[in-house]
Design an enzyme around this catalytic site. Structure first.
Site, PDB file in Angstrom:
ATOM      1  N   TYR A 140       0.849  -1.121   0.104  1.00  0.00           N
ATOM      2  CA  TYR A 140      -0.080  -0.176   0.075  1.00  0.00           C
ATOM      3  C   TYR A 140       0.836   1.264   0.023  1.00  0.00           C
ATOM      4  O   TYR A 140       1.484   1.848   1.141  1.00  0.00           O
ATOM      5  CB  TYR A 140      -1.060  -0.082   1.227  1.00  0.00           C
ATOM      6  CG  TYR A 140      -2.031  -1.143   1.171  1.00  0.00           C
ATOM      7  CD1 TYR A 140      -2.164  -1.934   0.174  1.00  0.00           C
ATOM      8  CD2 TYR A 140      -2.622  -1.462   2.374  1.00  0.00           C
ATOM      9  CE1 TYR A 140      -3.051  -2.859   0.222  1.00  0.00           C
ATOM     10  CE2 TYR A 140      -3.482  -2.314   2.399  1.00  0.00           C
ATOM     11  CZ  TYR A 140      -3.575  -3.173   1.269  1.00  0.00           C
ATOM     12  OH  TYR A 140      -4.760  -4.257   1.445  1.00  0.00           O
ATOM     13  N   GLY A 159     -17.045   1.442  -2.864  1.00  0.00           N
ATOM     14  CA  GLY A 159     -18.137   2.547  -3.371  1.00  0.00           C
ATOM     15  C   GLY A 159     -19.153   2.072  -4.360  1.00  0.00           C
ATOM     16  O   GLY A 159     -19.834   3.044  -5.021  1.00  0.00           O
TER      17      GLY A 159
END
Length: 299
Positions: free
Chosen positions: A64, A228
């Protein structure tokens, strides 16, 4: 644990009892999970606020950023509260951002931007580097981020087992695997968690979840609010949210928590307000009929 997520229940990992509603750190990075975030100070505040609100399980990975999320977690929490479990991962490398701009708009590259590397010497190096970045003597939960098909699974899990025997890892987990791969890995080491994509509109990991339910293995659903994409869900999700006065994302998180006692959702964000909204999902109780309706609404 504060009342904010007390209703989430608990699960035991690495010798610690943690609240089942955790925090995923992938969004503590730049666009495309690449580089520094737009507001590093806000990201640090998010991690600290998560712990203030009772989060005890924090999930990250060396890829990440890469490395950025681990560094932010360390900066935010070191020295760590003794009841917090920090879980990280190794086994994926990076080619650059996983989102590129095209004439048709942004395009997500997906796995093409995250090549797996499972050579034992690489996994060992990454574990040692994560220990340095996180400022830890031991990693509570070390997860193999992906299985590298070019390397025998026994070599990959075996290296993590060797690091566990050396005291550098407390517990071992796997990510995005099949029931058959899980069974093979469990012949080599004790696997305490599995992390797979799973949410109210995507049940592709159902077979692995059933094994985890049967054997009491922690199941960490990544993309718990479909990154989302809940607007694509069945109308039932929006209707349940309307009836409770909650957001569809909160209903999706509550559904996960109430689907199984071994479920450990890790919704992530880079904003404090969004964090607080996500964690409030633990206070939402869905009726058996609502749970059944949402479960039946999967695509």
């Amino acid at each position: 644990m504060t009342s904010t997520i007390a209703n989430a229940g608990t699960f035991d990992i690495a010798g610690k009892t943690v609240a089942r509603l955790g925090f995923g750190s992938m969004r503590l990075t730049g666009r495309g999970i690449w580089g520094e975030p737009a507001d590093r100070d806000e990201c640090i505040a998010v991690v600290r606020r998560a712990v203030e609100l009772g989060v005890q399980f924090i999930d990250t990975a060396d890829s990440y950023g890469p490395f950025v999320a681990e560094q932010i977690i360390s900066e935010a929490l070191y020295p760590y509260p003794p009841d917090v479990v920090v879980a990280t991962k190794a086994g994926l490398t990076r080619n650059g951002p996983d989102v590129i701009d095209t004439e048709d708009g942004p395009k997500r590259l997906g796995p093409a931007a995250w090549p797996p590397v499972g050579r034992p010497e690489y996994l060992r190096q990454q574990v040692l580097m994560s220990l340095r970045r996180l400022k830890l003597d031991q990693i509570d939960l070390m997860q193999l981020h992906r299985i590298d098909e070019k390397v025998p699974l026994a070599d990959q899990v075996g290296e993590l087992k060797a690091l566990q025997d050396e005291g550098k890892i407390v517990s071992i987990g796997l990510s995005q695997i099949t029931p058959e791969q899980l069974a093979e890995a469990r012949q080599i080491a004790d696997i305490v968690t599995v992390q797979s994509r799973y949410n109210v509109i995507d049940r592709s990991a159902q077979a692995v979840l059933e094994v985890c339910n049967r054997d009491g293995i922690g199941f960490i659903p990544w993309a718990p609010v479909a990154q989302g994409g809940l607007d694509k869900a069945h109308d039932a999700l929006a209707e349940v949210a309307r009836q409770h006065g909650n957001t569809p994302a909160q209903v999706a998180i509550a559904w996960l928590l109430q689907t199984s006692p071994i479920m450990l959702p890790i919704p992530g964000t880079s904003k404090v307000a969004h964090l607080e909204e996500n964690l409030a999902a633990a206070e939402l109780t869905l009726s058996p009929a609502e749970l059944e309706t949402l479960t039946a609404a999967a695509r």
